[in-house]
Scaffold this motif. Structure first.
Motif, PDB file in Angstrom:
ATOM      1  N   THR A 154       0.850  -1.197   0.000  1.00 33.71           N
ATOM      2  CA  THR A 154       0.000   0.000   0.000  1.00 33.71           C
ATOM      3  C   THR A 154       0.880   1.239   0.000  1.00 33.71           C
ATOM      4  O   THR A 154       1.786   1.371   0.824  1.00 33.71           O
ATOM      5  N   THR A 174      -2.283  -1.148  -3.514  1.00 35.16           N
ATOM      6  CA  THR A 174      -3.234  -0.062  -3.294  1.00 35.16           C
ATOM      7  C   THR A 174      -2.537   1.287  -3.324  1.00 35.16           C
ATOM      8  O   THR A 174      -1.459   1.453  -2.739  1.00 35.16           O
ATOM      9  N   ASN A 199      -3.475   4.860  -2.037  1.00 40.45           N
ATOM     10  CA  ASN A 199      -4.433   5.585  -1.205  1.00 40.45           C
ATOM     11  C   ASN A 199      -3.981   7.030  -1.072  1.00 40.45           C
ATOM     12  O   ASN A 199      -2.985   7.327  -0.422  1.00 40.45           O
ATOM     13  N   LYS A 253      -5.545  -1.048  -6.975  1.00 46.22           N
ATOM     14  CA  LYS A 253      -6.670  -0.458  -6.265  1.00 46.22           C
ATOM     15  C   LYS A 253      -6.357   1.009  -5.988  1.00 46.22           C
ATOM     16  O   LYS A 253      -5.306   1.335  -5.432  1.00 46.22           O
ATOM     17  N   VAL A 293      -7.783   4.428  -4.030  1.00 45.79           N
ATOM     18  CA  VAL A 293      -8.695   4.797  -2.953  1.00 45.79           C
ATOM     19  C   VAL A 293      -8.606   6.295  -2.697  1.00 45.79           C
ATOM     20  O   VAL A 293      -7.505   6.852  -2.588  1.00 45.79           O
TER      21      VAL A 293
END
Length: 398
Positions: A101, A132, A134, A168, A170
């Motif tokens: 992440t 991810t 973010n 991903k 976010v």
């Protein structure tokens, strides 16, 4: 192998065959080993403590003399502005494997170019890994506006032959991703997530992008799931789940004087749930002269969508009385079904200055739900409407 069996009758030829086969095997092993050369960012200065800015380590491997893979391993890494720019010396394809992440610096003023992660002038790159990105955008959405564009999470710019998959995104501060001035791009298996109330957080935006395929992805955000802007052509969006958000959009077009035409755009086999719009084309008043042509929306499922089919050429028109000069033609709405919360789910609201032309409505079946008790169509300044199959609501009369 059959050729070598025939050659074994001669010892010399048989030995030659074995040498050739051995050489091929060694070459294949060398290529495989070279292709697996990994540059783990934790070995190039990244701390992975969630506090230290690990952005500089992200470029590890770009200057390699052999095929390289930049690896962000499992864990949480904080990164401010990340720039992967210029021609990497590593033989193509350069692989970026994001497993962990990556958290953005939540201060938008720390991004000098309004971009968090920028890939620019890097051809033949593969980015994926299941990780991810973010951006921690919730704290700054209140500052978003037409005069204050917040940083884009991921920008792929002035590059070719890009393969972006299995990531991903976010809570972007601004747009989640942009594909700009680039050609031959495949985007697949992406998941983009932000709440319905997040402003200007488009999922994937295209500008001057050519030969782009976006497939097998899920986008839920506070603005357009997909927005296709100026100069984009030969675009396929397929097997996309969209919602919440503002739907699938061509546009907005004509906001700036230097914009150019778009065309050959297809949205196919997509499902939209709880979105403000479904299949939409939008343009500004007082626009430059340009065209949007050969646009197909087909095999779409609408679940509780407010405006399933809409052409809006009066976008942000209150301060500009002059009609849009964007010429919209050869637009096909085919096999679109589902439910709508609007009593006018089919709206062709075109420009009086440049009426829409050659609009096809084929096999449309939209049923009212919620407060909507019935459905109808409306039309302004459209010519050459072609219809076929079941039409619910009936075709509009312009």
């Amino acid at each position: 192998m059959g050729n070598c069996s025939h050659m074994m009758g001669s010892l010399a030829l048989g030995l030659s065959c074995l040498i050739i086969m051995y050489g091929m095997a060694v070459g294949a092993d060398q290529r495989r080993l070279l292709g697996e050369t990994a540059y783990d960012i934790t070995k190039y200065g990244a701390k992975g403590d969630g506090k230290t800015d690990d952005a500089m380590a992200f470029r590890a491997g770009c200057e390699s003399k052999t095929p390289a893979k930049i690896v962000v391993p499992p864990g949480t890494f904080m990164m401010g502005e990340v720039i992967l720019s210029g021609k990497c010396t590593a033989p193509p394809p350069l692989i970026v494997d994001i497993q962990g992440t990556i958290m953005a610096n939540p201060d938008p003023s720390s991004y000098s170019n309004k971009m968090w992660i920028l890939v620019e002038h890097v051809d033949n790159i593969k980015i994926g890994g299941g990780g991810t990105l973010n951006a921690q955008g919730a704290g700054v959405w209140k500052f978003a506006g037409e005069s204050n564009h917040l940083p884009v999470s991921f920008t792929f710019q002035s590059s070719s032959n890009g393969d972006i998959s299995n990531l991903k995104f976010v809570d972007a501060m601004g747009f989640h991703s942009k594909l700009i001035d680039s050609v031959n791009i495949k985007v697949s298996k992406m998941t983009i997530t932000a709440p319905d109330e997040s402003p200007n957080t488009d999922g994937i935006h295209l500008s001057n992008a050519t030969n782009v395929e976006i497939i097998d992805s899920v986008i839920g955000t506070g603005d357009d799931c997909i927005s296709i802007g100026t100069g984009s052509k030969n675009i396929l969006v397929k097997n996309l789940k969209c919602g919440p958000g503002h739907g699938l959009a061509v546009g907005s077009l004509g906001k700036r004087p230097d914009e150019i035409s778009v065309g050959n755009i297809t949205f196919s086999s997509c499902t939209l749930t709880g979105t403000t719009n479904g299949a939409r084309i939008k343009s500004y008043h007082k626009s430059p002269v340009l065209s949007a042509t050969n646009i197909v929306f087909e095999d779409l499922t609408m679940n509780n969508v407010k405006n399933p089919i809409i052409i809006d050429q009066h976008y942000f028109s209150k301060t500009q009385p002059e009609q849009s000069s964007v010429k919209i033609s050869d637009v096909h709405f085919r096999r679109i079904k589902g439910t709508t919360t609007s009593e006018i789910p089919v709206l062709l609201n075109c420009s009086k200055k440049e009426p829409c032309s050659n609009i096809e409505l084929a096999d449309i079946d939209l049923k009212p739900t919620g407060e909507a008790k019935s459905v109808a169509s409306a039309c302004q300044s459209a010519v050459g409407i072609k219809t076929s199959g079941v039409l619910n609501p009936p075709a509009p009369k312009c």
